[in-house]
Structure formats: structure tokens, C-alpha cells
Design a protein around this motif. Structure first.
Motif, PDB file in Angstrom:
ATOM      1  N   HIS A 128       4.792   3.388   8.860  1.00  0.00           N
ATOM      2  CA  HIS A 128       3.349   3.236   9.101  1.00  0.00           C
ATOM      3  C   HIS A 128       2.543   3.733   7.910  1.00  0.00           C
ATOM      4  N   TYR A 129       2.785   4.969   7.503  1.00  0.00           N
ATOM      5  CA  TYR A 129       2.002   5.549   6.404  1.00  0.00           C
ATOM      6  C   TYR A 129       2.441   5.018   5.037  1.00  0.00           C
ATOM      7  N   LEU A 130       3.683   4.594   4.923  1.00  0.00           N
ATOM      8  CA  LEU A 130       4.160   4.037   3.652  1.00  0.00           C
ATOM      9  C   LEU A 130       3.435   2.738   3.317  1.00  0.00           C
ATOM     10  N   VAL A 131       3.401   1.786   4.258  1.00  0.00           N
ATOM     11  CA  VAL A 131       2.827   0.472   3.940  1.00  0.00           C
ATOM     12  C   VAL A 131       1.309   0.530   3.842  1.00  0.00           C
ATOM     13  N   LEU A 132       0.666   1.478   4.533  1.00  0.00           N
ATOM     14  CA  LEU A 132      -0.784   1.584   4.463  1.00  0.00           C
ATOM     15  C   LEU A 132      -1.264   2.268   3.187  1.00  0.00           C
ATOM     16  N   ASN A 133      -0.406   3.009   2.536  1.00  0.00           N
ATOM     17  CA  ASN A 133      -0.850   3.815   1.404  1.00  0.00           C
ATOM     18  C   ASN A 133      -0.194   3.498   0.069  1.00  0.00           C
ATOM     19  N   PHE A 134       0.865   2.674   0.060  1.00  0.00           N
ATOM     20  CA  PHE A 134       1.576   2.469  -1.202  1.00  0.00           C
ATOM     21  C   PHE A 134       2.088   1.043  -1.367  1.00  0.00           C
ATOM     22  N   HIS A 135       2.071   0.600  -2.630  1.00  0.00           N
ATOM     23  CA  HIS A 135       2.905  -0.495  -3.096  1.00  0.00           C
ATOM     24  C   HIS A 135       4.083   0.169  -3.810  1.00  0.00           C
ATOM     25  N   TRP A 136       5.251  -0.434  -3.749  1.00  0.00           N
ATOM     26  CA  TRP A 136       6.386   0.165  -4.464  1.00  0.00           C
ATOM     27  C   TRP A 136       7.342  -0.929  -4.939  1.00  0.00           C
ATOM     28  N   LYS A 137       8.043  -0.602  -5.998  1.00  0.00           N
ATOM     29  CA  LYS A 137       9.095  -1.476  -6.518  1.00  0.00           C
ATOM     30  C   LYS A 137      10.148  -0.602  -7.177  1.00  0.00           C
ATOM     31  N   LEU A 138      11.344  -1.142  -7.306  1.00  0.00           N
ATOM     32  CA  LEU A 138      12.429  -0.377  -7.907  1.00  0.00           C
ATOM     33  C   LEU A 138      12.087  -0.041  -9.356  1.00  0.00           C
ATOM     34  N   ALA A 139      12.256   1.228  -9.717  1.00  0.00           N
ATOM     35  CA  ALA A 139      11.998   1.657 -11.093  1.00  0.00           C
ATOM     36  C   ALA A 139      13.233   1.488 -11.962  1.00  0.00           C
TER      37      ALA A 139
END
Length: 491
Positions: A449-460
């Protein structure tokens, strides 16, 4: 020759005949063992079975043996003659007949490091008693009224530390989240406190030994883990003694609850708490890391998750509320599909250790009493006859076909969904169904819930989940994060 001498003379040939008849009987009874290869003496095929492979596959060993012998085959694993099952029906049969035809039978090394009173290795009444303690403490009422808010607090604590345009190791962050939660849940230890951080360091050493070769020599991971086990148990014991001296004991954590509501001995309580810390921390953190990894390559799923959680967030703002409640959690329907698919494809628990306690016949095959039995859960979850395109990450397969977006639908209707559900066993089944299964799904849902509402992410950096057979990311899953402004993390 006297009667006595004659009787004594007859004893050896009579015994010989009885032994031959018994051997013949056993050979006759067990002439229908599944096909397979027993491998090398003692070692059998253990080395090949435990060779690392991609966690979203069943590995070369299982693939080769299934193609040669079928979904049920014999082998020699962990030093014992073994029946290996990649058959979903037999897996269910084994788990549903726990205590009647089969019983839990983990290798001695697991019991040696988790403790002889660990709920993982206990069987019979003692296991039932310990499991009932866990179920009572993890009741639906506690999940609703207390644990949900604690999960939310620890989620915000971890995600709130993520900096804009930075790289974090998602697996380490997930482990930090689940350890802090379990430490407070079990012994009221606060995150960041020196004693909590010291316990965490010891626990990391302990975990490395649990999943290592059981070589009890100086310098090995297993020996270091045994030393850490002693340190951790000493810490828990001191906490226990402090509680026993208190007039008004805290029953909000598991330690206080067990001291008041059980008749377990000190040694039993120590092993119970250690095993629950292990089970509640490790499996949930791996599942969260797997969801982050799998969602990164599925933008459509992230988009649908975002819409679902944004709707929940907007409703909270309109009502003037900030903290999530049980009704919010029950609205996370697509999130549950993502959780199911993560557990199906990633298979945190890949197989279980059981032993036949009676002679069993299944589909014409004999399973002799005393033989080890391995129900391989991951093989059923990745079986193309049970799940369409089983190696695809397809959360929509858990919905009806009409709800599936073009090109993503894995379900062919309600009957297909039902068939999938019947063969879906990420938390085991039967009398030993994981007591913390609902808590694990709650942790994943709140974190997502809090991950998708607050962040975009991709493999570094390149990374993927491997089965050793425990699931792990070799590089701890480094991800590059960017903040988004859909819902600010609150304190």
C-alpha cells in the motif's frame, strides 16, 4: 537328544525362515515403489537436489526427474530413502493426513539449531499445544485491533527512511521491517534501541547458520549460529526473568501472553519464541522482496495497484482519518491477487519434510513406513497442467476471466480459478497450516500500500531470486527509488 536340546536345535532354522518370509513379504508389499534413482551410498542425490537454481523455476534436478520418472519418484535425500512428490494430489493427501499416515520429520541439523522444542520440529500433542498458543495470540481480533496498526507503524518507519533518488537494498529493508515488527511483537523491543540492534546482529549470524551445511567445526557458519543461538536464548531468558518479577505483566507481547496463558517450561518457551522469530521474520521478508522484484517488471500490475490504493487513500482523507483499518485492508482485493501470485511464483517455502508412519499406497505406488516423504509445493505451483503459463507473473489469474486485461488473463473462468485455489498451498496445509499465514498477508498488503503510493522503483543492478533451497537475492535486490506525491508518508 532331550526335548530341550531338540527345541534349541530348531530355533536357528525357525528364525531364519521367519526372517526370509518377512523379507519376502516386505518385498512383495513394496514391489510397486515409484521409479527413480537412489544415487550414491548415503549421500544419494542430495547434492544435486540442493544445487541453487532460479526461484521462479523448479530447477534442473526436479525438471529432469519429473521428465524421466513422473511426478512421483523415489530417491535418497538427506541420508534417507525418500519419496519425492511433485503431484498436487499427493501433496494434499500428505498434508491432510498429518499425524495419521505421515508426520513432520526435519533433518537433525534443523532441530539442533532451532531447538528440540521448536514448533517446526515438534509433532503430536506438543505441536498442537504450541500451535494453539500461536493461533490464540494471532487471533483475528488481535490482527484487527492491534497488529494492523503495528504493521503500519513499522512499514512507515522503514519506508520513511528512503531518500529521493537513492539506491536501497530492498531485501535488507524488508528484513529490517519484519525483524523490528517481530521483535516488538514478541518481546516489546523498540526499533533502534541498542539491545534491539545487538539482537538483530546476533540473529543475522544465526540465520546464516540455519541455512548452511550442518558442519559443527570451529569457524563454520553452523558453529557460529549455535553460538548466536545461545546468546539470543540468554537474552530472551533475561527478559523472561524480568517479566516474572513484575507485578503487572505486559500481555501485549507474546512473551507476556505465554507466561500467563500456558504451562510451558522455560526451555519450551525459549525455543517457541526463537522459532517464531525465525518463521515470522524470514519468510515474510523474502515474500515482500519477491513482490518488489516481480512488480518491477509488470507496470500494468503496479498501475492497477496504484489505482486501488489511491482510492483507499482518498476515502481516508475525505473521512479525516489517517491510519488504515480493517475495512481498508479488506478493500485491497487486487493486492491479494498480487500476494497470491508472488507466493505461487516465488515459492518462499519450496518443499516440506515428512515421514510415513504407516505403509501407504497412492495411485498404485507403495510408500513404505519409515521412508522420508518430500511434498514439493513449488512443483505443483509451477505445473502447466494446473496453472496457465505458470512461469508468467500474472496476478489476474486469481480473478475471473472477464476481469483480466487483454493479454494478461491467466484464468479461463471460475472453474479454473477454483482448480488453481485447490492446488495453491504456499503456507502448507492440514493440521500444520502456518499459524502466521494471515499475518504474513497483512504485512505484505500494508507494505505494498505505502510502497506504490509513495515510490517508483527499478532495479539498480542485475539481481534475481535463487533457491538454495531457501530463497535469497544474491545482491540483496538493489533498487533505485523516486518519490511520488500521491500520498505522503505520515508519522
Amino acid at each position: 537328544m532331550s526335548d530341550l536340546e531338540f527345541f534349541l536345535f530348531l530355533i536357528p532354522p525357525i528364525l531364519a525362515v521367519l526372517i526370509i518370509l518377512n523379507l519376502f513379504k516386505r518385498k512383495h508389499n513394496f514391489q510397486n515403489l515409484p521409479p527413480g534413482d537412489m544415487g550414491w551410498p548415503f549421500l544419494g542425490e542430495t547434492i544435486g537436489y540442493l544445487r541453487p537454481y532460479s526461484a521462479t523455476t523448479i530447477g534442473d534436478f526436479m525438471q529432469d526427474h519429473i521428465s524421466r520418472y513422473g511426478k512421483i519418484f523415489k530417491s535418497n535425500l538427506f541420508g534417507e530413502p525418500t519419496i519425492v512428490s511433485a503431484d498436487a494430489g499427493l501433496n494434499r493427501y500428505i498434508l491432510q493426513n498429518e499425524g495419521r499416515l505421515f508426520e513432520c520429520n526435519y533433518p537433525r541439523s534443523i532441530g539442533g539449531i532451532l531447538g528440540k522444542w521448536s514448533m517446526l520440529v515438534q509433532v503430536g500433542q506438543m505441536h498442537r499445544d504450541m500451535r494453539m498458543i500461536s493461533l490464540n495470540f494471532l487471533s483475528n481480533a488481535r490482527l484487527r485491533n492491534q497488529l494492523l496498526s503495528e504493521v503500519e507503524k513499522h512499514t512507515l518507519l522503514v519506508l520513511g527512511s528512503w531518500k529521493q533518488d537513492s539506491v536501497v537494498c530492498a531485501q535488507d529493508e524488508a528484513k529490517k521491517f519484519t525483524f523490528n515488527f517481530m521483535a516488538e511483537h514478541i518481546m516489546s523491543l523498540q526499533p533502534g534501541n541498542p539491545e534491539t540492534e545487538k539482537l538483530k546482529k546476533e540473529y543475522i549470524t544465526f540465520m546464516k547458520g540455519v541455512v548452511s551445511a550442518p558442519l559443527n567445526f570451529p569457524g563454520t557458519a553452523y558453529r557460529k549460529a549455535l553460538q548466536s543461538r545461545s546468546t539470543i536464548l540468554g537474552f530472551i531468558e533475561r527478559k523472561m526473568e524480568e517479566r516474572l518479577k513484575e507485578m503487572n505483566r505486559n500481555e501485549n507481547d507474546l512473551l507476556g501472553w505465554v507466561l500467563k496463558n500456558s504451562n510451558l517450561s522455560k526451555e519450551q518457551i525459549l525455543d517457541l519464541l526463537l522459532s517464531l522469530l525465525f518463521a515470522g521474520h524470514e519468510t515474510s521478508s523474502v515474500a515482500i522482496a519477491l513482490s518488489i522484484f516481480l512488480l518491477e517488471s509488470c507496470p500494468a500490475a503496479v498501475q492497477q495497484l496504484t489505482e486501488e490504493h489511491l482510492e483507499i487513500s482518498r476515502a481516508k482523507k475525505q473521512s479525516g482519518e489517517t491510519e488504515l483499518n480493517w475495512d481498508d485492508y479488506k478493500k485491497m482485493e487486487f493486492t491479494q491477487c498480487v500476494i497470491n501470485e508472488t507466493l505461487r511464483l516465488g515459492n518462499v517455502v519450496r518443499f516440506l519434510h515428512r515421514k510415513a508412519v504407516k505403509d501407504v499406497r497412492y495411485k498404485g505406488y507403495d510408500i513404505p513406513c519409515g521412508w522420508k516423504v518430500l511434498p514439493v509445493i513449488s512443483a505443483a505451483h509451477l505445473d502447466p497442467s494446473l496453472f496457465d503459463r505458470p512461469h508468467d507473473f500474472d496476478p489476474w489469474r486469481w480473478q475471473n476471466a472477464e476481469e483480466s486485461p487483454s493479454g494478461k488473463g491467466g484464468s479461463t473462468g471460475t472453474s479454473s480459478t477454483t482448480k488453481s485455489s485447490n492446488n495453491f498451498m504456499p503456507f502448507g496445509g492440514g493440521p500444520r497450516l502456518c499459524a502466521g499465514s494471515e499475518l504474513a498477508k497483512l504485512e505484505m498488503a500494508i507494505f505494498i500500500h505505502y510502497l506504490v503510493l509513495n515510490f517508483h522503483w527499478k532495479l539498480a543492478a542485475p539481481d534475481q531470486a535463487f533457491a538454495y533451497p531457501y530463497v535469497d537475492f544474491p545482491n540483496a535486490l538493489p533498487i533505485n527509488i523516486q518519490h511520488r506525491s500521491l500520498n505522503k508518508l505520515h508519522d
